[in-house]
Design an enzyme around this catalytic site. Structure first.
Site, PDB file in Angstrom:
ATOM      1  N   HIS A  42       1.910   4.678  -2.780  1.00  0.00           N
ATOM      2  CA  HIS A  42       2.054   6.125  -2.553  1.00  0.00           C
ATOM      3  C   HIS A  42       3.470   6.585  -2.887  1.00  0.00           C
ATOM      4  CE1 HIS A  42      -1.861   6.495  -0.758  1.00  0.00           C
ATOM      5  NE2 HIS A  42      -1.570   5.776   0.310  1.00  0.00           N
ATOM      6  N   HIS A  80       0.836  -1.208   0.000  1.00  0.00           N
ATOM      7  CA  HIS A  80       0.000   0.000   0.000  1.00  0.00           C
ATOM      8  C   HIS A  80       0.871   1.259   0.000  1.00  0.00           C
ATOM      9  CE1 HIS A  80      -3.600   2.413   1.134  1.00  0.00           C
ATOM     10  NE2 HIS A  80      -2.689   3.167   1.728  1.00  0.00           N
ATOM     11  N   GLU A  81       1.801   1.305   0.941  1.00  0.00           N
ATOM     12  CA  GLU A  81       2.643   2.502   1.055  1.00  0.00           C
ATOM     13  C   GLU A  81       3.597   2.630  -0.128  1.00  0.00           C
ATOM     14  OE1 GLU A  81       1.876   4.677   3.097  1.00  0.00           O
ATOM     15  OE2 GLU A  81       0.547   3.490   4.367  1.00  0.00           O
TER      16      GLU A  81
END
Length: 562
Positions: A21, A17-18
């Site tokens: 980003h 997920h990170e």
């Protein structure tokens, strides 16, 4: 090991997920200051001298974050740093950076399913069961036939048949199949059937089908009283293991071999089914020693049925006292099920699944579902209506499970053909990756929608304790199980993060949408108030899931202190 599996599961999800980003921010020219797995006090693992990014592991593993330059609108920035700050970027770039986290969670299953499917052996094109009354049955296909080509194209694997049939509803296809070494050509038209996928969520889908399955029925037999088979010494619920020393594993092999032995006396070896007692109202049994009998096969009318042999698949073997099978239908040992609500019953497992699915869908709509079943007893057809009983029990991880009880049981076993090497591993892996991801995405969307509609109770939600218990099962079920759990959690994480709740990625995307409409950013004051509201909602959700986890695990928690 349970803690290790939990950390690996959560850490993998958070990292991906990170990383979404992070990599998108870098591609958009935004300077990333910190990449952290976890929250709270952190330990720096590596600091990049080129980009200045600090890669960290933090104390609390339940999440992570990417800190970007200028993410806080109130942060003072020098003129040299401003071009690299988050809030100085065009709206579309900020949107992509925030959206990338949930998006990476939603595409992670594609990579996992591709990895799991690549190099996997697959099933051949031999049909295990042809459903009576379906398109395949009407065109003469029978159990044991092997499909060779469809619509002029060779098919070598079962998944190719599935794809071709599902994508060709109401289209007439040329089909070639093999039976006893001979090729037979005909045409077949897949019909559109509605199939229940997830009954608890009311999910159904329509697709082209010819009503065949690859699973086969093993040769456990019902023997008609007074028949030639009974006179030879065979009994109902014997399992035939060989005919004239030729092993048989499938019921259709028994039918075909007997058809080839006209006018001969054959030697049949069978295992006798023996009861060893009754536990909680259920009969316990085992297979005894092999028994050999001789059976004369007539020169004409040499079918298994003419000898008094039938597959035991649809015959009642045991009826639980006090259940609908006894009190409403009146079933007895030896009765043969024929139809459910006017439709032929192909197998006992499909019969149970149809009842279960319809009851679950009716329960979801606060309705009762009544069924009509027909069965044969001593050659006489009977018809009865019944309402299945619904019981609430504790399932795995102490969750509430609704059990649908009919109370009649057969004695049957199923098998699947041995997998064969797949000569098209890339095409198959890509197909599985897309199909499985789409299927699980639909399931999770329905589940999230069910939370808001009330069809999925809030008590079914779980938190870190439940996730830890599920992850711990990797020790028993293996890594395939672990990665499939990761798939479901990854999609859940992606969808939940897209909800328009302040503090979540979806909340930021909501503000960006407002900014696009108003042509100016939402004020800092409004964003601060919204952040407090969002934080309160997240804390309430955390309290709820921890409460559910503790209630489910309360007995285990108490036992630790006793």
């Amino acid at each position: 090991m349970a803690l290790a599996y939990f950390i690996l599961l959560i850490g993998g999800l958070v990292f991906f997920h990170e990383f979404g980003h992070f990599i998108t921010a870098r591609l958009c020219g935004v300077r990333v200051l910190v990449f952290s797995l976890g929250f709270g006090p952190r330990w720096t693992i590596y600091r990049s001298s080129r980009s200045g990014t600090e890669y960290c592991v933090s104390l609390l593993p339940l999440g992570g974050y990417v800190k970007m330059l200028g993410e806080d609108p109130a942060e003072p920035l020098s003129p040299q740093d401003r071009p690299f700050s988050f809030n100085s970027q065009a709206l579309w770039k900020r949107f992509l950076i925030v959206f990338a986290g949930p998006f990476f969670n939603l595409i992670l299953p594609v990579f996992i399913f591709f990895f799991l499917a690549f190099g996997q052996n697959v099933h051949p094109t031999t049909i295990g069961i042809v459903v009576p009354g379906g398109p395949a049955w009407e065109q003469g296909l029978r159990d044991g036939d092997k499909i060779v080509s469809l619509d002029g194209e060779d098919v070598n694997y079962w998944w190719e048949i599935q794809d071709k049939i599902a994508s060709s509803p109401d289209k007439t296809l040329d089909i070639v199949y093999e039976r006893d070494g001979k090729l037979i050509s005909t045409t077949i038209t897949p019909r559109v059937f509605s199939q229940v996928r997830y009954a608890e969520l009311g999910a159904t889908e329509k697709q082209g089908q010819i009503r065949v399955v690859q699973t086969y029925i093993k040769p456990i037999v019902y023997v008609a009283p007074g028949s030639a088979a009974a006179a030879a010494g065979l009994s109902s619920w014997d399992r035939i293991v060989s005919i004239d020393d030729q092993p048989v594993e499938k019921w259709y092999e028994v039918e075909r071999q007997l058809g080839k032995l006209s006018g001969k006396t054959v030697k049949i070896q069978a295992l006798r089914h023996e009861s060893i007692g009754n536990v909680f109202g259920m009969e316990m049994s085992t297979w005894g020693l092999p028994k050999t009998v001789s059976l004369a096969v007539p020169a004409t009318n040499n079918s298994a049925a003419s000898l008094g042999l039938d597959s035991a698949e649809l015959y009642v073997h045991y009826v639980q006292p006090g259940t609908p099978a006894e009190t409403q239908i009146g079933l007895q040992r030896g009765d043969k099920l024929e139809t459910l609500n006017g439709q032929p019953i192909p197998t006992w497992s499909i019969f149970e699944r149809l009842v279960y699915d319809d009851v679950k869908i009716a329960l979801r709509n606060d309705e009762e579902k009544e069924f009509t079943v027909t069965f044969l007893r001593n050659g006489v057809r009977h018809e009865q209506r019944f309402l299945p009983t619904q019981l609430s029990r504790k399932g795995e991880h102490n969750t509430d499970v609704t059990v649908v009880v009919i109370g009649a049981h057969n004695l049957s076993e199923y098998g699947s053909p041995s997998p064969i090497p797949n000569a098209e591993p890339l095409r198959y892996a890509a197909r599985q990756a897309v199909w499985e991801t789409w299927d699980k995405l639909k399931l999770n969307v329905l589940a999230v929608a069910g939370l808001f509609s009330g069809h999925v109770p809030l008590k079914d939600l779980g938190g870190p304790i439940l996730i830890g218990q599920i992850a711990a099962k990797t020790e028993d079920y293996g890594w395939t199980y672990f990665f499939k759990v990761m798939v479901m959690l990854s999609i859940n994480l992606g969808l939940l993060n897209l909800l328009p709740v302040p503090m979540l990625d979806g909340g930021h995307l909501m503000f960006f949408a407002i900014e696009a409409i108003r042509r100016e950013p939402v004020s800092i004051r409004i964003r601060q108030i919204a952040a407090y509201i969002g934080l309160s909602m997240i804390l309430l959700l955390m309290v709820l899931v921890f409460k559910n986890d503790i209630e489910r695990s309360w007995a285990s928690i108490i036992s630790v202190f006793q």
